[in-house]
Motif scaffolding. Structure first.
Motif, PDB file in Angstrom:
ATOM      1  N   HIS A 175      -7.690   6.380   3.923  1.00 39.79           N
ATOM      2  CA  HIS A 175      -7.030   5.070   3.823  1.00 39.79           C
ATOM      3  C   HIS A 175      -5.503   5.249   3.841  1.00 39.79           C
ATOM      4  CE1 HIS A 175      -7.517   0.780   2.742  1.00 39.79           C
ATOM      5  NE2 HIS A 175      -6.391   0.913   2.072  1.00 39.79           N
ATOM      6  N   GLY A 176      -5.027   6.194   3.035  1.00 38.30           N
ATOM      7  CA  GLY A 176      -3.575   6.391   2.917  1.00 38.30           C
ATOM      8  C   GLY A 176      -2.948   6.898   4.207  1.00 38.30           C
TER       9      GLY A 176
ATOM     10  N   ARG B 145      -0.987  -4.402  -6.648  1.00 40.69           N
ATOM     11  CA  ARG B 145      -2.401  -4.163  -6.298  1.00 40.69           C
ATOM     12  C   ARG B 145      -3.113  -5.479  -6.010  1.00 40.69           C
ATOM     13  NH1 ARG B 145      -5.034  -0.879 -10.857  1.00 40.69           N
ATOM     14  NH2 ARG B 145      -6.651  -0.455  -9.325  1.00 40.69           N
TER      15      ARG B 145
ATOM     16  N   ILE C 249      -9.960   2.700  -8.378  1.00 42.85           N
ATOM     17  CA  ILE C 249      -9.243   3.845  -8.936  1.00 42.85           C
ATOM     18  C   ILE C 249      -7.744   3.617  -8.926  1.00 42.85           C
ATOM     19  CG2 ILE C 249     -10.919   5.633  -8.507  1.00 42.85           C
ATOM     20  CD1 ILE C 249      -9.634   6.082  -5.870  1.00 42.85           C
TER      21      ILE C 249
ATOM     22  N   LEU D 242      -6.953 -10.120   6.008  1.00 46.75           N
ATOM     23  CA  LEU D 242      -7.223  -9.236   7.160  1.00 46.75           C
ATOM     24  C   LEU D 242      -8.712  -9.238   7.506  1.00 46.75           C
ATOM     25  CD1 LEU D 242      -5.735  -6.948   8.956  1.00 46.75           C
ATOM     26  CD2 LEU D 242      -6.971  -5.379   7.490  1.00 46.75           C
ATOM     27  N   ILE D 243      -9.570  -9.197   6.466  1.00 43.83           N
ATOM     28  CA  ILE D 243     -11.022  -9.159   6.709  1.00 43.83           C
ATOM     29  C   ILE D 243     -11.475 -10.483   7.349  1.00 43.83           C
ATOM     30  CG2 ILE D 243     -13.295  -9.062   5.610  1.00 43.83           C
ATOM     31  CD1 ILE D 243     -12.010  -7.172   3.517  1.00 43.83           C
TER      32      ILE D 243
ATOM     33  N   VAL E 131      -4.418   4.607  -7.999  1.00 45.28           N
ATOM     34  CA  VAL E 131      -3.898   5.582  -7.029  1.00 45.28           C
ATOM     35  C   VAL E 131      -2.440   5.921  -7.289  1.00 45.28           C
ATOM     36  CG1 VAL E 131      -5.492   5.191  -5.154  1.00 45.28           C
ATOM     37  CG2 VAL E 131      -3.523   3.704  -5.431  1.00 45.28           C
TER      38      VAL E 131
ATOM     39  N   MET F 138      -9.766   0.982   7.804  1.00 41.10           N
ATOM     40  CA  MET F 138      -9.117   0.467   6.593  1.00 41.10           C
ATOM     41  C   MET F 138     -10.067  -0.406   5.777  1.00 41.10           C
ATOM     42  SD  MET F 138      -6.451   2.037   6.804  1.00 41.10           S
ATOM     43  CE  MET F 138      -5.339   1.584   5.520  1.00 41.10           C
ATOM     44  N   ILE F 139     -10.883  -1.203   6.470  1.00 39.89           N
ATOM     45  CA  ILE F 139     -11.790  -2.089   5.729  1.00 39.89           C
ATOM     46  C   ILE F 139     -12.867  -1.265   5.017  1.00 39.89           C
ATOM     47  CG2 ILE F 139     -13.522  -3.923   5.953  1.00 39.89           C
ATOM     48  CD1 ILE F 139     -11.756  -5.196   8.094  1.00 39.89           C
TER      49      ILE F 139
ATOM     50  N   GLY G 191       0.828  -1.223   0.000  1.00 34.33           N
ATOM     51  CA  GLY G 191       0.000   0.000   0.000  1.00 34.33           C
ATOM     52  C   GLY G 191       0.853   1.259   0.000  1.00 34.33           C
TER      53      GLY G 191
ATOM     54  N   HIS H 169      -2.095  -6.713  -2.646  1.00 35.33           N
ATOM     55  CA  HIS H 169      -2.753  -5.882  -1.625  1.00 35.33           C
ATOM     56  C   HIS H 169      -4.179  -6.400  -1.370  1.00 35.33           C
ATOM     57  CE1 HIS H 169      -2.812  -2.138   0.721  1.00 35.33           C
ATOM     58  NE2 HIS H 169      -4.083  -2.016   0.377  1.00 35.33           N
ATOM     59  N   ARG H 170      -4.870  -6.750  -2.441  1.00 32.82           N
ATOM     60  CA  ARG H 170      -6.262  -7.198  -2.270  1.00 32.82           C
ATOM     61  C   ARG H 170      -6.341  -8.567  -1.600  1.00 32.82           C
ATOM     62  NH1 ARG H 170      -9.026  -4.668  -7.500  1.00 32.82           N
ATOM     63  NH2 ARG H 170      -7.933  -2.691  -7.353  1.00 32.82           N
TER      64      ARG H 170
ATOM     65  N   ALA I  67      -3.014   4.446   7.046  1.00 35.47           N
ATOM     66  CA  ALA I  67      -1.952   3.443   6.841  1.00 35.47           C
ATOM     67  C   ALA I  67      -0.630   3.968   7.397  1.00 35.47           C
ATOM     68  CB  ALA I  67      -1.819   3.128   5.354  1.00 35.47           C
TER      69      ALA I  67
HETATM   70  C1  HEM Z   1      -4.038  -2.071   7.714  1.00 29.84           C
HETATM   71  C2  HEM Z   1      -4.261  -2.443   6.509  1.00 29.84           C
HETATM   72  C3  HEM Z   1      -4.028  -1.648   5.239  1.00 29.84           C
HETATM   73  C4  HEM Z   1      -3.004  -0.803   4.903  1.00 29.84           C
HETATM   74  C5  HEM Z   1      -1.786  -0.432   5.758  1.00 29.84           C
HETATM   75  C6  HEM Z   1      -3.299  -0.292   3.570  1.00 29.84           C
HETATM   76  C7  HEM Z   1      -2.551   0.633   2.886  1.00 29.84           C
HETATM   77  C8  HEM Z   1      -2.883   1.213   1.671  1.00 29.84           C
HETATM   78  C9  HEM Z   1      -2.245   2.353   1.074  1.00 29.84           C
HETATM   79  C10 HEM Z   1      -1.133   3.172   1.729  1.00 29.84           C
HETATM   80  C11 HEM Z   1      -2.829   2.578  -0.133  1.00 29.84           C
HETATM   81  C12 HEM Z   1      -2.484   3.706  -1.094  1.00 29.84           C
HETATM   82  C13 HEM Z   1      -3.423   4.884  -0.799  1.00 29.84           C
HETATM   83  C14 HEM Z   1      -2.982   6.183  -1.438  1.00 29.84           C
HETATM   84  O1  HEM Z   1      -2.431   6.171  -2.556  1.00 29.84           O
HETATM   85  O2  HEM Z   1      -3.193   7.266  -0.811  1.00 29.84           O
HETATM   86  C15 HEM Z   1      -3.844   1.576  -0.319  1.00 29.84           C
HETATM   87  C16 HEM Z   1      -4.656   1.447  -1.431  1.00 29.84           C
HETATM   88  C17 HEM Z   1      -5.695   0.569  -1.526  1.00 29.84           C
HETATM   89  N1  HEM Z   1      -6.131  -0.296  -0.542  1.00 29.84           N
HETATM   90 FE1  HEM Z   1      -5.290  -0.590   1.262  1.00 29.84          FE
HETATM   91  N2  HEM Z   1      -4.460  -0.864   3.113  1.00 29.84           N
HETATM   92  C18 HEM Z   1      -4.933  -1.690   4.112  1.00 29.84           C
HETATM   93  C19 HEM Z   1      -6.085  -2.416   4.096  1.00 29.84           C
HETATM   94  C20 HEM Z   1      -6.928  -2.505   3.004  1.00 29.84           C
HETATM   95  C21 HEM Z   1      -8.167  -3.242   2.976  1.00 29.84           C
HETATM   96  C22 HEM Z   1      -8.714  -4.041   4.170  1.00 29.84           C
HETATM   97  C23 HEM Z   1      -8.686  -3.109   1.727  1.00 29.84           C
HETATM   98  C24 HEM Z   1      -9.953  -3.680   1.165  1.00 29.84           C
HETATM   99  C25 HEM Z   1     -11.065  -3.824   1.815  1.00 29.84           C
HETATM  100  C26 HEM Z   1      -7.791  -2.282   0.960  1.00 29.84           C
HETATM  101  C27 HEM Z   1      -7.977  -1.910  -0.353  1.00 29.84           C
HETATM  102  C28 HEM Z   1      -7.222  -0.987  -1.038  1.00 29.84           C
HETATM  103  C29 HEM Z   1      -7.479  -0.558  -2.406  1.00 29.84           C
HETATM  104  C30 HEM Z   1      -8.598  -1.083  -3.312  1.00 29.84           C
HETATM  105  C31 HEM Z   1      -6.536   0.419  -2.717  1.00 29.84           C
HETATM  106  C32 HEM Z   1      -6.406   1.178  -4.048  1.00 29.84           C
HETATM  107  C33 HEM Z   1      -5.267   0.609  -4.825  1.00 29.84           C
HETATM  108  C34 HEM Z   1      -5.641  -0.631  -5.545  1.00 29.84           C
HETATM  109  O3  HEM Z   1      -6.528  -0.596  -6.393  1.00 29.84           O
HETATM  110  O4  HEM Z   1      -5.049  -1.669  -5.267  1.00 29.84           O
HETATM  111  N3  HEM Z   1      -6.729  -1.922   1.767  1.00 29.84           N
HETATM  112  N4  HEM Z   1      -3.874   0.756   0.800  1.00 29.84           N
END
Ligand code: HEM
Ligand code: HEM
Length: 302
Positions: free
Chosen positions: A186-187, A75, A283, A85-86, A285, A157-158, A50, A78-79, A190
Protein backbone atom coordinates in the motif's frame (compact mmCIF):
# COMPACT_ATOMS: atom_id res chain seq x y z
CA UNK A 1 -40.42 -2.18 -36.57
CA UNK A 2 -39.45 1.15 -34.98
CA UNK A 3 -35.75 1.57 -34.37
CA UNK A 4 -33.88 3.29 -31.59
CA UNK A 5 -30.80 5.13 -32.73
CA UNK A 6 -27.90 5.15 -30.33
CA UNK A 7 -24.70 7.01 -31.15
CA UNK A 8 -21.70 4.85 -30.50
CA UNK A 9 -19.42 7.59 -29.19
CA UNK A 10 -19.20 11.35 -28.77
CA UNK A 11 -19.56 11.99 -32.49
CA UNK A 12 -20.88 15.50 -32.28
CA UNK A 13 -19.98 17.91 -35.09
CA UNK A 14 -17.07 20.32 -34.64
CA UNK A 15 -17.62 22.69 -31.76
CA UNK A 16 -16.18 25.64 -33.68
CA UNK A 17 -16.94 26.71 -37.19
CA UNK A 18 -14.80 28.54 -39.73
CA UNK A 19 -11.02 28.13 -39.67
CA UNK A 20 -10.36 24.43 -38.90
CA UNK A 21 -7.02 25.33 -37.26
CA UNK A 22 -9.01 27.02 -34.48
CA UNK A 23 -11.70 24.37 -34.25
CA UNK A 24 -12.21 22.32 -31.11
CA UNK A 25 -13.17 18.68 -31.15
CA UNK A 26 -15.30 16.72 -28.67
CA UNK A 27 -13.13 14.63 -26.36
CA UNK A 28 -14.77 13.88 -23.00
CA UNK A 29 -18.44 13.76 -22.02
CA UNK A 30 -19.59 15.61 -18.91
CA UNK A 31 -19.81 12.45 -16.80
CA UNK A 32 -16.24 11.45 -17.73
CA UNK A 33 -15.08 14.89 -16.63
CA UNK A 34 -16.97 14.62 -13.33
CA UNK A 35 -15.42 11.16 -12.80
CA UNK A 36 -11.93 12.56 -13.45
CA UNK A 37 -12.54 15.45 -11.05
CA UNK A 38 -13.71 13.02 -8.34
CA UNK A 39 -10.59 10.90 -8.91
CA UNK A 40 -8.34 13.95 -8.90
CA UNK A 41 -9.75 15.25 -5.59
CA UNK A 42 -9.92 11.87 -3.79
CA UNK A 43 -6.45 10.81 -5.00
CA UNK A 44 -4.87 14.11 -3.90
CA UNK A 45 -6.47 13.86 -0.45
CA UNK A 46 -5.37 10.21 -0.14
CA UNK A 47 -1.77 11.20 -0.96
CA UNK A 48 -1.80 14.15 1.45
CA UNK A 49 -3.18 12.01 4.28
CA UNK A 50 -1.38 8.72 3.44
CA UNK A 51 2.18 9.78 2.61
CA UNK A 52 2.73 11.65 5.91
CA UNK A 53 1.91 8.34 7.65
CA UNK A 54 4.50 6.54 5.56
CA UNK A 55 7.17 9.17 6.19
CA UNK A 56 6.26 10.36 9.72
CA UNK A 57 9.67 11.79 10.58
CA UNK A 58 9.80 14.27 7.70
CA UNK A 59 9.18 17.88 8.83
CA UNK A 60 6.74 18.29 5.90
CA UNK A 61 4.71 15.28 7.11
CA UNK A 62 4.63 16.64 10.64
CA UNK A 63 3.53 20.04 9.39
CA UNK A 64 0.78 18.44 7.25
CA UNK A 65 -0.47 16.26 10.11
CA UNK A 66 -0.46 19.24 12.49
CA UNK A 67 -2.29 21.43 9.95
CA UNK A 68 -4.97 18.78 9.40
CA UNK A 69 -5.68 18.50 13.13
CA UNK A 70 -3.56 15.55 14.26
CA UNK A 71 -3.02 11.94 13.25
CA UNK A 72 -6.47 10.63 14.20
CA UNK A 73 -8.13 13.29 12.04
CA UNK A 74 -5.70 12.49 9.20
CA UNK A 75 -6.61 8.79 9.39
CA UNK A 76 -10.31 9.61 9.38
CA UNK A 77 -9.97 11.91 6.33
CA UNK A 78 -7.96 9.13 4.60
CA UNK A 79 -10.82 6.69 5.13
CA UNK A 80 -13.52 9.05 3.90
CA UNK A 81 -11.46 9.82 0.78
CA UNK A 82 -10.96 6.05 0.33
CA UNK A 83 -14.76 5.61 0.36
CA UNK A 84 -15.10 8.27 -2.36
CA UNK A 85 -12.42 6.48 -4.43
CA UNK A 86 -14.18 3.12 -3.98
CA UNK A 87 -17.62 4.52 -4.93
CA UNK A 88 -16.07 6.28 -7.97
CA UNK A 89 -14.48 2.98 -8.99
CA UNK A 90 -17.79 1.11 -8.68
CA UNK A 91 -19.49 3.81 -10.77
CA UNK A 92 -16.77 3.51 -13.43
CA UNK A 93 -17.14 -0.28 -13.55
CA UNK A 94 -20.94 -0.09 -13.83
CA UNK A 95 -20.98 2.57 -16.57
CA UNK A 96 -18.24 0.74 -18.48
CA UNK A 97 -20.33 -2.45 -18.28
CA UNK A 98 -23.37 -0.52 -19.59
CA UNK A 99 -21.42 0.79 -22.59
CA UNK A 100 -19.98 -2.64 -23.24
CA UNK A 101 -22.99 -4.92 -22.80
CA UNK A 102 -26.01 -2.70 -23.47
CA UNK A 103 -24.72 -0.27 -26.07
CA UNK A 104 -22.05 -2.72 -27.28
CA UNK A 105 -19.51 0.01 -27.94
CA UNK A 106 -15.97 -0.87 -28.99
CA UNK A 107 -13.50 -1.12 -26.10
CA UNK A 108 -11.30 1.68 -27.27
CA UNK A 109 -9.07 1.60 -24.18
CA UNK A 110 -7.94 -2.00 -24.84
CA UNK A 111 -4.34 -2.10 -26.09
CA UNK A 112 -3.72 -3.85 -29.41
CA UNK A 113 -0.95 -4.42 -31.96
CA UNK A 114 -1.35 -0.95 -33.49
CA UNK A 115 -0.34 0.57 -30.13
CA UNK A 116 2.92 -1.41 -30.35
CA UNK A 117 3.54 -0.09 -33.87
CA UNK A 118 2.65 3.47 -32.77
CA UNK A 119 5.13 3.25 -29.88
CA UNK A 120 7.84 1.96 -32.22
CA UNK A 121 7.11 4.67 -34.82
CA UNK A 122 6.99 7.44 -32.19
CA UNK A 123 10.47 6.43 -30.96
CA UNK A 124 11.73 6.18 -34.56
CA UNK A 125 10.25 9.61 -35.39
CA UNK A 126 11.79 11.20 -32.27
CA UNK A 127 15.19 9.73 -33.23
CA UNK A 128 14.81 11.17 -36.74
CA UNK A 129 14.73 7.70 -38.35
CA UNK A 130 11.34 8.27 -40.03
CA UNK A 131 9.91 11.50 -41.46
CA UNK A 132 6.28 11.32 -40.32
CA UNK A 133 4.92 10.61 -36.81
CA UNK A 134 2.35 7.79 -36.56
CA UNK A 135 -1.33 8.69 -36.90
CA UNK A 136 -3.02 7.70 -33.66
CA UNK A 137 -6.60 7.02 -32.58
CA UNK A 138 -8.76 8.63 -29.87
CA UNK A 139 -6.62 7.09 -27.14
CA UNK A 140 -2.95 6.67 -27.97
CA UNK A 141 -0.58 4.07 -26.46
CA UNK A 142 0.59 6.44 -23.67
CA UNK A 143 -2.96 7.27 -22.58
CA UNK A 144 -3.98 3.61 -22.61
CA UNK A 145 -0.93 2.71 -20.53
CA UNK A 146 -1.79 5.41 -18.06
CA UNK A 147 -5.45 4.40 -17.86
CA UNK A 148 -4.55 0.76 -17.10
CA UNK A 149 -1.89 1.85 -14.61
CA UNK A 150 -4.60 3.79 -12.73
CA UNK A 151 -6.98 0.79 -12.92
CA UNK A 152 -4.36 -1.63 -11.62
CA UNK A 153 -3.03 0.80 -9.00
CA UNK A 154 -6.51 1.54 -7.68
CA UNK A 155 -7.27 -2.19 -7.40
CA UNK A 156 -4.06 -2.74 -5.37
CA UNK A 157 -4.84 0.24 -3.12
CA UNK A 158 -8.41 -0.87 -2.46
CA UNK A 159 -7.48 -4.50 -1.64
CA UNK A 160 -4.47 -3.63 0.54
CA UNK A 161 -6.29 -0.64 2.12
CA UNK A 162 -9.15 -2.98 3.02
CA UNK A 163 -6.69 -5.33 4.76
CA UNK A 164 -5.13 -2.44 6.73
CA UNK A 165 -8.56 -1.13 7.66
CA UNK A 166 -9.89 -4.51 8.83
CA UNK A 167 -6.91 -6.63 9.89
CA UNK A 168 -8.99 -8.92 12.12
CA UNK A 169 -11.52 -9.61 9.37
CA UNK A 170 -8.69 -10.09 6.85
CA UNK A 171 -6.96 -12.70 8.99
CA UNK A 172 -10.16 -14.80 8.95
CA UNK A 173 -9.26 -15.78 5.40
CA UNK A 174 -5.60 -14.75 4.96
CA UNK A 175 -2.45 -15.69 6.94
CA UNK A 176 -1.42 -12.99 9.42
CA UNK A 177 1.82 -12.17 7.61
CA UNK A 178 -0.25 -10.72 4.76
CA UNK A 179 -0.83 -7.64 6.90
CA UNK A 180 2.74 -6.29 6.91
CA UNK A 181 2.91 -7.25 3.21
CA UNK A 182 -0.27 -5.25 2.55
CA UNK A 183 1.22 -2.29 4.43
CA UNK A 184 4.42 -2.33 2.32
CA UNK A 185 2.46 -2.77 -0.93
CA UNK A 186 0.00 0.00 0.00
CA UNK A 187 2.74 2.45 1.01
CA UNK A 188 5.08 1.89 -1.95
CA UNK A 189 2.28 1.74 -4.52
CA UNK A 190 1.19 5.14 -3.12
CA UNK A 191 4.70 6.50 -3.71
CA UNK A 192 4.78 5.05 -7.24
CA UNK A 193 1.33 6.45 -8.08
CA UNK A 194 2.08 9.93 -6.71
CA UNK A 195 5.42 10.13 -8.53
CA UNK A 196 4.01 8.91 -11.84
CA UNK A 197 1.05 11.29 -11.69
CA UNK A 198 3.32 14.27 -11.01
CA UNK A 199 6.14 13.36 -13.39
CA UNK A 200 4.27 11.68 -16.22
CA UNK A 201 0.62 12.71 -16.19
CA UNK A 202 1.08 16.34 -15.21
CA UNK A 203 4.01 16.67 -17.62
CA UNK A 204 1.82 15.35 -20.47
CA UNK A 205 -1.24 17.46 -19.76
CA UNK A 206 0.27 20.66 -18.38
CA UNK A 207 3.85 21.00 -19.71
CA UNK A 208 4.05 19.18 -23.06
CA UNK A 209 0.71 20.69 -24.07
CA UNK A 210 -1.70 22.91 -22.23
CA UNK A 211 -4.42 20.22 -22.47
CA UNK A 212 -7.62 21.34 -20.72
CA UNK A 213 -9.89 18.71 -22.27
CA UNK A 214 -10.69 16.98 -18.95
CA UNK A 215 -12.20 20.27 -17.76
CA UNK A 216 -13.63 21.77 -20.96
CA UNK A 217 -14.53 18.54 -22.78
CA UNK A 218 -12.91 19.67 -26.05
CA UNK A 219 -9.45 19.45 -27.59
CA UNK A 220 -7.71 21.87 -29.96
CA UNK A 221 -6.96 21.10 -33.61
CA UNK A 222 -3.20 21.29 -32.94
CA UNK A 223 -3.17 18.59 -30.23
CA UNK A 224 -5.64 16.45 -32.19
CA UNK A 225 -3.38 16.60 -35.24
CA UNK A 226 -0.27 15.75 -33.25
CA UNK A 227 -1.63 13.04 -30.95
CA UNK A 228 -4.89 11.78 -32.45
CA UNK A 229 -4.64 12.29 -36.22
CA UNK A 230 -6.84 9.27 -37.02
CA UNK A 231 -9.52 10.44 -34.59
CA UNK A 232 -9.35 13.89 -36.19
CA UNK A 233 -9.96 12.35 -39.62
CA UNK A 234 -12.82 10.27 -38.23
CA UNK A 235 -14.53 13.29 -36.68
CA UNK A 236 -14.02 15.43 -39.77
CA UNK A 237 -15.67 12.72 -41.83
CA UNK A 238 -18.71 12.98 -39.52
CA UNK A 239 -17.90 10.22 -37.00
CA UNK A 240 -19.02 6.59 -37.09
CA UNK A 241 -22.35 5.71 -38.67
CA UNK A 242 -25.08 5.55 -36.05
CA UNK A 243 -25.52 2.16 -34.53
CA UNK A 244 -29.11 1.05 -34.84
CA UNK A 245 -30.32 -1.15 -31.99
CA UNK A 246 -33.81 -2.67 -32.26
CA UNK A 247 -35.84 -1.56 -29.19
CA UNK A 248 -36.65 -5.14 -28.15
CA UNK A 249 -32.93 -6.01 -28.03
CA UNK A 250 -32.11 -2.82 -26.15
CA UNK A 251 -34.92 -3.43 -23.64
CA UNK A 252 -33.77 -7.03 -23.05
CA UNK A 253 -30.14 -6.02 -22.53
CA UNK A 254 -31.14 -3.19 -20.18
CA UNK A 255 -33.31 -5.53 -18.08
CA UNK A 256 -30.39 -7.95 -17.53
CA UNK A 257 -27.97 -5.08 -16.98
CA UNK A 258 -30.10 -3.27 -14.38
CA UNK A 259 -30.75 -6.52 -12.47
CA UNK A 260 -27.03 -7.34 -12.23
CA UNK A 261 -25.95 -3.70 -11.70
CA UNK A 262 -28.39 -3.21 -8.80
CA UNK A 263 -27.04 -6.31 -7.03
CA UNK A 264 -23.42 -5.16 -7.56
CA UNK A 265 -24.24 -1.61 -6.37
CA UNK A 266 -26.03 -2.85 -3.23
CA UNK A 267 -23.17 -5.29 -2.42
CA UNK A 268 -20.63 -2.49 -2.87
CA UNK A 269 -22.59 -0.24 -0.51
CA UNK A 270 -22.88 -3.01 2.08
CA UNK A 271 -19.12 -3.63 1.82
CA UNK A 272 -18.31 0.05 2.36
CA UNK A 273 -20.65 0.38 5.37
CA UNK A 274 -19.31 -2.87 6.81
CA UNK A 275 -15.72 -1.73 6.28
CA UNK A 276 -16.42 1.48 8.17
CA UNK A 277 -18.20 -0.15 11.09
CA UNK A 278 -16.89 -3.72 11.46
CA UNK A 279 -13.81 -3.10 13.61
CA UNK A 280 -11.83 -0.27 15.07
CA UNK A 281 -8.46 -1.91 15.02
CA UNK A 282 -6.68 -0.67 11.90
CA UNK A 283 -3.00 -0.93 12.62
CA UNK A 284 -1.20 2.18 13.71
CA UNK A 285 1.19 2.89 10.87
CA UNK A 286 2.66 6.09 12.24
CA UNK A 287 3.74 5.27 15.77
CA UNK A 288 6.13 8.22 16.00
CA UNK A 289 3.34 10.68 15.42
CA UNK A 290 0.54 8.87 17.18
CA UNK A 291 2.12 7.97 20.50
CA UNK A 292 3.85 10.09 23.13
CA UNK A 293 6.41 7.71 24.50
CA UNK A 294 7.34 8.11 28.14
CA UNK A 295 11.10 7.94 28.51
CA UNK A 296 12.27 8.17 32.16
CA UNK A 297 15.33 10.35 32.71
CA UNK A 298 18.36 8.31 33.55
CA UNK A 299 19.12 8.85 37.23
CA UNK A 300 22.69 8.19 38.36
CA UNK A 301 22.79 5.27 40.77
CA UNK A 302 24.40 6.02 44.13
C1 HEM B 1 -4.58 5.88 -4.42
C2 HEM B 1 -5.10 5.90 -3.25
C3 HEM B 1 -4.37 5.77 -1.92
C4 HEM B 1 -3.17 6.29 -1.52
C5 HEM B 1 -2.21 7.15 -2.34
C6 HEM B 1 -2.95 5.83 -0.15
C7 HEM B 1 -1.83 6.07 0.60
C8 HEM B 1 -1.57 5.55 1.86
C9 HEM B 1 -0.30 5.59 2.54
C10 HEM B 1 0.99 6.16 1.96
C11 HEM B 1 -0.47 5.01 3.76
C12 HEM B 1 0.62 4.82 4.81
C13 HEM B 1 1.23 3.42 4.60
C14 HEM B 1 2.53 3.22 5.34
O1 HEM B 1 2.71 3.75 6.46
O2 HEM B 1 3.43 2.50 4.80
C15 HEM B 1 -1.84 4.60 3.87
C16 HEM B 1 -2.42 3.98 4.97
C17 HEM B 1 -3.69 3.49 4.99
N1 HEM B 1 -4.58 3.48 3.94
FE1 HEM B 1 -4.32 4.30 2.12
N2 HEM B 1 -4.04 5.09 0.26
C18 HEM B 1 -4.92 5.03 -0.80
C19 HEM B 1 -6.10 4.36 -0.85
C20 HEM B 1 -6.66 3.70 0.23
C21 HEM B 1 -7.89 2.96 0.20
C22 HEM B 1 -8.77 2.81 -1.05
C23 HEM B 1 -8.11 2.48 1.46
C24 HEM B 1 -9.25 1.66 1.97
C25 HEM B 1 -9.86 0.72 1.31
C26 HEM B 1 -7.01 2.91 2.29
C27 HEM B 1 -6.86 2.61 3.62
C28 HEM B 1 -5.74 2.86 4.38
C29 HEM B 1 -5.58 2.48 5.78
C30 HEM B 1 -6.64 1.77 6.64
C31 HEM B 1 -4.30 2.86 6.16
C32 HEM B 1 -3.66 2.66 7.55
C33 HEM B 1 -3.68 3.96 8.28
C34 HEM B 1 -4.99 4.24 8.91
O3 HEM B 1 -5.44 3.47 9.75
O4 HEM B 1 -5.60 5.24 8.55
N3 HEM B 1 -6.14 3.64 1.51
N4 HEM B 1 -2.50 4.92 2.69
C1 HEM C 1 -4.04 18.66 -11.44
C2 HEM C 1 -4.20 17.40 -11.71
C3 HEM C 1 -4.66 16.83 -13.02
C4 HEM C 1 -4.85 17.43 -14.23
C5 HEM C 1 -4.65 18.89 -14.62
C6 HEM C 1 -5.28 16.41 -15.16
C7 HEM C 1 -5.62 16.62 -16.47
C8 HEM C 1 -5.98 15.64 -17.37
C9 HEM C 1 -6.30 15.86 -18.76
C10 HEM C 1 -6.27 17.21 -19.46
C11 HEM C 1 -6.59 14.66 -19.30
C12 HEM C 1 -7.00 14.39 -20.75
C13 HEM C 1 -5.81 14.03 -21.57
C14 HEM C 1 -6.29 13.61 -22.95
O1 HEM C 1 -6.43 14.47 -23.82
O2 HEM C 1 -6.55 12.43 -23.12
C15 HEM C 1 -6.49 13.67 -18.26
C16 HEM C 1 -6.73 12.32 -18.47
C17 HEM C 1 -6.62 11.38 -17.49
N1 HEM C 1 -6.30 11.61 -16.17
FE1 HEM C 1 -5.83 13.40 -15.32
N2 HEM C 1 -5.33 15.21 -14.50
C18 HEM C 1 -4.96 15.42 -13.19
C19 HEM C 1 -4.88 14.49 -12.19
C20 HEM C 1 -5.15 13.14 -12.35
C21 HEM C 1 -5.08 12.16 -11.30
C22 HEM C 1 -4.70 12.46 -9.85
C23 HEM C 1 -5.39 10.96 -11.86
C24 HEM C 1 -5.46 9.58 -11.26
C25 HEM C 1 -4.97 9.20 -10.16
C26 HEM C 1 -5.67 11.19 -13.27
C27 HEM C 1 -6.03 10.21 -14.18
C28 HEM C 1 -6.29 10.40 -15.51
C29 HEM C 1 -6.62 9.35 -16.46
C30 HEM C 1 -6.70 7.84 -16.14
C31 HEM C 1 -6.82 9.96 -17.69
C32 HEM C 1 -7.19 9.25 -19.02
C33 HEM C 1 -5.95 8.77 -19.71
C34 HEM C 1 -5.19 9.89 -20.36
O3 HEM C 1 -5.77 10.61 -21.19
O4 HEM C 1 -4.01 10.08 -20.01
N3 HEM C 1 -5.52 12.53 -13.54
N4 HEM C 1 -6.11 14.29 -17.10
Amino acid sequence: MAEIRETTHDDKPLAATGDPAHAEYPRFRLMARIEHMTLLVSFTILCLTGLPQKFPFSPLSQWLVGTMGGIEMVRMIHRWAAVVLILGTVYHLLTSAYRLFVKQEDMRMLPDLKDGYDLRDTVAYNLGIIEEPPKMRKFNFGEKFEYWAVVWGTAVMIVTGFILWNPIAATQFLPGNFIPVALEAHGWEAVLAAVSIVIWHLYNVLVKHRNKSMFTGVLSHKIMEEEHALELERLEEGGDPWKVVPPAVLARRRKVYFAVASVVAVLALILVVWMFTFEDTAIIVAPAVTRDVFVPLATPSP
